[in-house]
Design an enzyme around this catalytic site. Structure first.
Site: not given
Length: 673
Positions: A206-207
């Site tokens: 998610d990053e």
């Protein structure tokens, strides 16, 4: 977590975890941290005025140069500085370290850090809209992976046990993790990233970091427009929201992405004054790389709470910490971070691990090990990688972490091969109650790379020699005293292999055998007067470098020191030899291999020995490839130590020692027979 009663949350966590194994482990870690704090305080107390003055002359130059470049920020800093300190700064010339750090400041790049909002929880809500608006936790009663923003209002957060989350939020709803689903949505977001930066750096599902400099220039759009457009595209493709931070470097961009969460963005201009003003009041814990322990050390020893205070205490940082740590702290104070896209490097290891409820059920543990081996094998085969060093990671019910490693004879990547070694490593540790297991494969090579060669071991050499030798069948065998298979060779005596510990390595492929003709080789620093050979004696003196002992035939076969007799000359070697000199192979911080970065704590002496022997074998094979037919030189021979204690003296001999390669030796031996 803003608006949460943190004292209440900490009180609940304390009450519910008190007396547990986790609580005891936290107490042990806290005690270690206190010891570090007291140690640094003692070091600080020993610093004299001359010491501080010496370091101040170096680091105050950097601080002064930074202040000269932003007059506005000087007004913020002056109240915290003593008059004497300011007077020192005014008359210092910007040079030395400041030139190095300031030269690395690059304001030409635009970095964007994107972070999905409560990613796992958001995916579950997207798949099941009935969960929207409810306090949601992805995980179980044992551990929470992600909490929705509704749950975070009660103090529920990731890495918190689920039963504590229920105490803080009685209406908390649990959903089991589905990583296949999360990976799918992660791939959708990465397709969007590709449009803005084909070389984006993903740090998790998610990053990611994106260099949007080229996009902004080519399309003639502002930084704010690029960030808004990217976030909108992600929402359109996935139905999920994300937050973004934009800054001149990656370190600050990550901090910026957390400012306006959820579903927001923050842009820091590419301006030196704006950057230094931004970091001047920034809490040090916001910086990636500064965790709980480092924060306590800096605050309790030096009173540092903000990034700006790191510059004010620069001399102390230089005096109490290593040069690399001091450079990092000072770079944080100046707002310096990475600006170049990290180069793609060859993967050094691949791993997987799983946390579960503590159990001592052997069948269940082996079942979980089977699943780990399958996952690791699948991941390696997808990337066409094979490896040789397998490491088993274990976390006990009392939160003690252990690692056990073994080096295989061949490169492997199949589940079956991995399980053969993993089962032996685990079996050697049982009985044991575990709550986490992991497998890591290192010393990787590309499966398609045909140029990489498998390390030639001694038994392989003997087997290949026997296959090509007409008289090979006449030679006696080298026998494994542990009851294993016999290995046939043309030696004239029986050599006993030393059985390895089951927790380290099960093969003998990295034993160090040094066969010398005419003379006994004594490693550097050993006293040759204590080592003697009486060829005519029925009880030869067996030397392990610590003093000679007379052993009869039965006794010598049961010890770790082996003897081989050729043509009346007795050759003696220790089967558990060290494999490197101090200047060739070191353990950085007493646990990291200086040659490959492999980690082994000081307690694992046998594993370290095996690892060192592996590097020596690699070096010897490279030398063999360069000169496979020429005689061994004295320099090469001297690099083959026979003891675990490297020293500095060499055996003195009145006549020159001549050596021949081992294959030529056996050719000569067979002709004599």
């Amino acid at each position: 977590m803003e608006g949460v009663d943190k004292e209440k949350v900490q009180k609940v966590i304390y009450e519910m975890s008190k007396g547990s194994k986790y609580f005891e482990n936290e107490q042990r870690k806290e005690a270690i941290t206190k010891q570090k704090v007291e140690h640094l305080r003692a070091q600080r107390a020993k610093l004299t005025d001359n010491d501080i003055s010496h370091f101040q002359k170096v680091w105050s130059k950097m601080f002064y140069a930074g202040l000269c470049l932003l007059v506005a920020n000087l007004l913020i800093c002056v109240p915290y500085l003593s008059p004497n300190f300011c007077s020192i700064l005014i008359f210092q010339v910007a040079e030395n370290k400041i030139l190095e750090l300031e030269a690395s400041r690059d304001l030409s790049k635009i970095w964007l850090h994107t972070d999905m909002d409560a990613f796992y929880a958001a995916v579950e809500i997207l798949e099941n809209p009935s969960l929207k608006g409810k306090p949601l936790a992805v995980g179980s009663m044992s551990m929470i992976a992600t909490a929705s923003y509704e749950a975070r209002k009660f103090g529920v957060r990731a890495a918190m046990p689920g039963f504590i989350g229920c105490r803080l939020c009685p209406d908390l709803v649990f959903v089991r993790p589905n990583f296949e689903r999360y990976s799918y949505y992660s791939e959708l977001t990465r397709k969007v990233f590709q449009r803005y930066d084909p070389n984006f750096v993903a740090t998790s599902l998610d990053e990611a970091y994106l260099n949007i400099t080229k996009v902004c220039i080519d399309r003639g759009i502002t930084v704010e427009e690029a960030a808004t457009e990217l976030r909108s595209a992600i929402h359109q493709e996935t139905g999920l929201t994300c937050s973004a931070g934009v800054a001149p470097n990656r370190m600050i961009a990550k901090v910026c992405s957390d400012i306006n969460k959820p579903n927001g963005q923050f842009v820091l201009p590419n301006d030196r004054e704006a950057v230094t003003t931004f970091v001047s009041t920034l809490p040090i814990r916001k910086i990636g790389g500064i965790g709980k322990v480092t924060e306590q050390l800096l605050h309790q020893v030096l009173g540092i709470s903000t990034c700006q205070e790191m510059l004010q205490k620069a001399a102390f940082l230089c005096a109490l910490f290593s040069e690399s740590s001091a450079d990092f702290f000072l770079s944080v104070g100046l707002g310096l971070g990475g600006t170049d896209t990290p180069e793609h490097t060859q993967r050094k290891s691949m791993s997987c691990e799983r946390t579960f409820r503590a159990t001592d059920d052997c069948s269940l543990l082996f079942e979980k090990l089977d699943n780990l081996a399958e996952n690791l094998a699948d991941d390696m085969q997808k990337e066409c990688l094979k490896g040789r060093t397998l490491t088993l990671k274990l976390k006990t019910a009392s939160f003690e972490v252990r690692t056990r490693a073994t080096t295989t004879q061949n490169y492997i990547n199949s589940k079956e091969d991995i399980l053969i070694y993993a089962r032996k490593l685990l079996k050697a540790e049982l009985p044991l109650s575990l709550r986490l297991m992991g497998l890591r494969m290192s010393h990787l090579r590309d499966e398609k790379d045909s140029s990489a060669q498998t390390q030639k071991t001694l038994d392989i050499f003997f087997r290949s020699y026997d296959n090509t030798n007409d008289n090979g069948a006449n030679g006696p065998s080298i026998t494994n005293t542990s009851g294993g298979d016999n290995y046939y060779t043309n030696a004239l005596t029986e050599v006993n292999y030393v059985e390895h510990d089951a927790g380290t390595v099960d093969s003998t492929d990295h034993q160090s055998f040094f066969l010398l003709e005419e003379n006994l080789f004594v490693p550097e620093g050993r006293n040759s007067d204590r080592c003697s050979i009486d060829v005519s004696s029925s009880n030869p003196c067996i030397c392990d470098g610590l003093g000679g002992k007379e052993l009869d035939e039965d006794t010598s076969s049961s010890k770790g020191t082996d003897t081989v007799k050729f043509d009346g000359h007795l050759t003696i070697y220790n089967a558990t030899t060290s494999s490197s000199k101090p200047d060739q192979h070191l353990w950085i911080d007493d646990y990291i291999c200086s040659l490959c970065g492999f980690e082994l704590p000081p307690g694992f002496e046998e594993e370290r020995q095996e690892h060192s022997d592996f590097h020596l074998a690699e070096k010897l094979q490279q030398e063999e490839a360069v000169d496979s037919t020429g005689p061994l030189s004295k320099d090469r021979l001297a690099e083959r130590p026979c003891s675990t204690t490297p020293t500095s003296k060499k055996l003195k001999s009145s006549k020159e020692v001549k050596h021949i390669p081992i294959d030529a030796f056996f050719d000569k031996l067979n002709k004599n027979l």
